[in-house]
Design an enzyme around this catalytic site. Structure first.
Site, short mmCIF file in Angstrom:
data_model
loop_
_atom_site.label_atom_id
_atom_site.label_comp_id
_atom_site.label_asym_id
_atom_site.label_seq_id
_atom_site.Cartn_x
_atom_site.Cartn_y
_atom_site.Cartn_z
N GLU A 79 0.93 -1.15 0.01
CA GLU A 79 -0.02 0.06 -0.03
C GLU A 79 0.97 1.26 0.01
OE1 GLU A 79 -2.74 0.22 3.49
OE2 GLU A 79 -3.57 1.90 2.52
N ARG A 306 5.09 -12.79 9.49
CA ARG A 306 5.82 -11.68 9.27
C ARG A 306 7.05 -11.72 9.97
NH1 ARG A 306 3.54 -6.55 9.59
NH2 ARG A 306 1.91 -7.11 8.51
N LYS A 316 4.60 0.93 10.75
CA LYS A 316 4.82 2.19 10.03
C LYS A 316 4.48 3.45 11.02
CE LYS A 316 3.52 0.71 5.66
NZ LYS A 316 2.11 0.03 4.75
P1 ATP Z 1 0.09 -1.78 7.25
O1 ATP Z 1 -0.40 -2.91 7.81
O2 ATP Z 1 0.60 -0.68 8.31
O3 ATP Z 1 -0.86 -0.99 6.13
P2 ATP Z 1 1.86 -3.28 6.08
O4 ATP Z 1 3.31 -3.44 6.72
O5 ATP Z 1 1.26 -4.42 6.17
O6 ATP Z 1 1.45 -1.97 6.55
P3 ATP Z 1 1.77 -3.36 2.87
O7 ATP Z 1 2.20 -2.19 2.10
O8 ATP Z 1 0.41 -3.70 3.28
O9 ATP Z 1 2.35 -2.84 4.65
O10 ATP Z 1 2.87 -4.57 2.69
C1 ATP Z 1 3.10 -4.92 1.62
C2 ATP Z 1 3.31 -6.33 1.78
O11 ATP Z 1 4.36 -6.52 2.56
C3 ATP Z 1 2.13 -7.30 2.28
O12 ATP Z 1 2.19 -8.56 1.45
C4 ATP Z 1 2.55 -7.52 3.85
O13 ATP Z 1 2.01 -8.75 4.21
C5 ATP Z 1 4.00 -7.60 3.61
N1 ATP Z 1 4.70 -7.35 4.89
C6 ATP Z 1 4.56 -6.09 5.45
N2 ATP Z 1 5.03 -6.06 6.65
C7 ATP Z 1 5.75 -7.28 6.65
C8 ATP Z 1 6.85 -7.97 7.48
N3 ATP Z 1 7.13 -7.55 8.70
N4 ATP Z 1 7.31 -9.18 7.40
C9 ATP Z 1 6.93 -9.76 6.22
N5 ATP Z 1 6.01 -9.16 5.17
C10 ATP Z 1 5.52 -8.04 5.50
MG MG Z 2 -0.69 -4.26 5.26
#
Ligand code: ATP
Ligand code: MG
Length: 605
Positions: A79, A306, A316
């Site tokens: 996102e 994750r 974030k």
């Molecule tokens: P938020 O939940 O605050 O919107 P997010 O960290 O999930 O943020 P996204 O932009 O939705 O951010 O993440 C993009 C991709 O990266 C998604 O598929 C998410 O599952 C993956 N992702 C995010 N954080 C992690 C992490 N700590 N470890 C592994 N994958 C992650």
């Molecule tokens: Mg997310």
């Protein structure tokens, strides 16, 4: 009307992080850089770990064997509401890596369904980071907003089939009707509104006739479902906001869960890999495609744990707080886990890929020790960078038996293990030299074996110095040492061999600022209490450092191992470093070995 969406996903999950050990195999050695078009692992890069054990690969193998799919298609779906961090890198490596290993493809897709939080600035930085990591989506760069028309048509279809309805409950009422984990929800009074009426209202929502929160479209599933995500979730809400790509075309926007599965299906994604908190959303993912009668083969959602990395935070919100409150110097402050920061710190893309490879993927949340990242960085840099000498906290040594003005040029290999590989440089030896203040003790403790009055140390590449006097100032602080030099070791007499210390010529060396970075937090699993948990020594600046003269020729971005100190990169940032700055600046990428455990003990942490 409920608020969006995936940021709230599954925060109810109670998986306890455990262990600190990666799922992959043993660390071995670094991998080359360089991207391969078509997605997947960069060219020439072999997986270090035999990855048949990865559960996602088992699913993929099974699906290919059962002929559910004839190829593999994944996507990386950020996102655009923040900078990528090392957790995202795990997802990038997994999605692109998997596609590459199976000769498939990985799309780059922005999940840009929330106009309020998203920005083109983030889009650019994310694309830049993924490219930097070494992956290539070719021409397959997509945005969920590309599908807004189709998503809208699908919503009308769900209304007509009786699977969605326009609801007039207020956000407070929605909460009250939702029920709890232990109690079922209650049907909305609008649930059985005729399809034609919902369709008319939905079209008028689209035309901007209603205010935000006045109405929303929801799926008609089951208010008594034990899974809260299935209790008639919202699929469209009114938001009178400009979108960074579609401008003011829309005043209604689709919800994340609804958008994600349809976007995957449109793109022909086979394996939709996401983090564990979406496990409880999978029934909704499948439900939407089922109700739309989407042709098989439909995408399959697979969840993995994750990445949580010790001594840092990846939320974030918390990262933003660190930047906004000036606890760090911007988004690329080398102490942060963002990819922009790690890049500036001097980590290579190959070291991050190696780290992701080694930690593997698991189905259970865990915390990974920072040492795994450090180790990957060392293993990557060790065979590829030149060795040099720098003194970060100089103490002058006057060699009394060395004639004034005499300069001896010593020839030292840049890569001692294989001297011919990277050639040689000259090290000028002069009457006055600098050694590391920490390599001297006026009154050494029994476990200190380096220089002290009456002791001899070996200068790396430069013979031996015997210290016979320490000059102190009025406060008793040592300001200078007096020594004699010899090419030969002192007679052994059964004692210890002299310790080897690094040094530079006093007047031929180059002044520099060296920044020593350390863990951002003192606690391995920070909760985000910045006042209590931040490490006050996460950045120690050494403004009086001295570099051997050959380093004057170095370029911003060039990496070295400074002997005994660690791996360093010449910083080309703006705040005083790099070519444009008044002074040469080097950042420490990583120490030579794990000093954290020892230092923590010293400080009683
Ligand atoms: P938020 O939940 O605050 O919107 P997010 O960290 O999930 O943020 P996204 O932009 O939705 O951010 O993440 C993009 C991709 O990266 C998604 O598929 C998410 O599952 C993956 N992702 C995010 N954080 C992690 C992490 N700590 N470890 C592994 N994958 C992650
Ligand atoms: Mg997310």
């Amino acid at each position: 009307m409920p608020d969006d969406d995936k940021s709230k996903a599954g925060k109810t999950r109670g998986d306890k992080p455990e262990g600190g050990k990666p799922e992959g195999g043993k660390p071995e050695r670094g991998e080359p850089e360089g991207a391969r078009p078509g997605g997947g692992r960069p060219k020439g890069e072999k997986p270090e770990v035999e990855r048949a054990t990865n559960f996602i690969r088992n699913f993929v193998d099974e699906d290919l064997e059962n002929k559910r799919y004839s190829f593999v298609m994944t996507r990386f779906p950020p996102e655009p509401n923040g900078y990528l961090h090392i957790g995202h890198a795990k997802s990038v490596c997994l999605n692109f890596g998997l596609a590459g290993d199976y000769g498939g493809r990985c799309n780059m897709r922005f999940d840009d369904t929330n106009p309020v939080k998203e920005d083109v600035e983030y889009v650019e930085s994310i694309l830049n980071d993924v490219r930097w990591l070494g992956f290539d989506w070719q021409e397959r760069l997509y945005y969920a907003s590309d599908y807004f028309d189709r998503l809208y048509d699908c919503a009308e279809k769900l209304i007509l089939s009786g699977d969605a309805y326009v609801c007039d409950l207020s956000p407070e009422e929605v909460r009250a009707y939702r029920g709890t984990l232990t109690e079922p929800g209650q049907d909305s009074p609008w649930r059985n509104r005729p399809a034609e009426e919902s369709l008319d209202l939905f079209r008028r929502m689209k035309a901007g006739e209603f205010a935000e929160g006045e109405k929303f479209l929801r799926a008609k599933i089951d208010m008594a479902s034990p899974n809260l995500n299935m209790r008639d979730p919202a699929i469209y809400r009114i938001k009178k906001a400009s979108h960074h790509r579609t401008g003011d075309k829309w005043v209604i926007y689709p919800m994340y869960d609804y958008t994600h599965c349809i976007s995957d299906a449109i793109e022909g994604v086979t394996h939709s890999i996401c983090t564990l908190e979406f496990e409880d959303h999978r029934p909704l993912y499948d439900w939407v495609l089922e109700k739309l009668d989407w042709p098989e083969p439909r995408p399959r959602q697979i969840e993995f744990a994750r990445l949580n990395l010790e001594y840092t935070l990846m939320s974030k919100r918390k990262l933003l707080e660190l930047v906004k409150e000036n606890r760090v110097r911007g988004w690329d402050d080398p102490r942060l886990p963002t990819l922009a920061a790690l890049r500036r710190r001097g980590l290579t893309p190959a070291s991050i890929r190696l780290f992701c490879e080694r930690i593997g993927v698991a189905k259970k949340d865990s915390w990974i020790e920072m040492e795994w990242l450090d180790k990957a960085v060392r293993d990557d840099l060790n065979p590829s960078v030149k060795r040099a000498m720098a003194v970060v906290d100089p103490l002058k040594v006057v060699i009394e038996n060395w004639p004034e003005g005499k300069v001896s040029l010593l020839s030292a290999p840049y890569f001692p293990d294989e001297p011919e590989r990277m050639g040689y440089r000259d090290l000028p030896m002069t009457r006055e030299i600098f050694i590391e203040r920490d390599d001297f003790r006026l009154s050494p403790s029994p476990d200190f074996f380096r220089l002290a009055p009456g002791r001899t140390a070996r200068l790396r590449w430069g013979g031996f110095v015997h210290c016979h006097e320490a000059v102190t100032d009025g406060s008793g602080a040592v300001v200078e040492l007096r020594a004699t030099h010899s090419e030969d070791p002192p007679p052994s007499g059964g004692g210890r061999k002299p310790a080897i210390i690094h040094w530079v010529s006093a007047d031929k060396s180059v002044p520099a600022t060296v920044r020593l970075y350390d863990r951002l937090f003192l606690t391995p699993k920070p909760t985000g209490d910045l006042d209590a948990e931040l490490n006050p020594e996460s950045l120690v600046e050494r403004p009086s450092a001295r570099l051997e003269p050959s380093l004057a020729e170095s370029l911003p971005g060039q990496r070295f191992q400074f002997e005994r100190l660690g791996y360093f990169i010449r910083d080309d940032g703006i705040d005083g470093g790099g070519e444009a700055g008044p002074k040469t600046v080097f950042n420490r990428i990583v120490t030579l070995k794990d000093g954290w455990a020892r230092r923590s003990k010293d400080k009683g942490r």
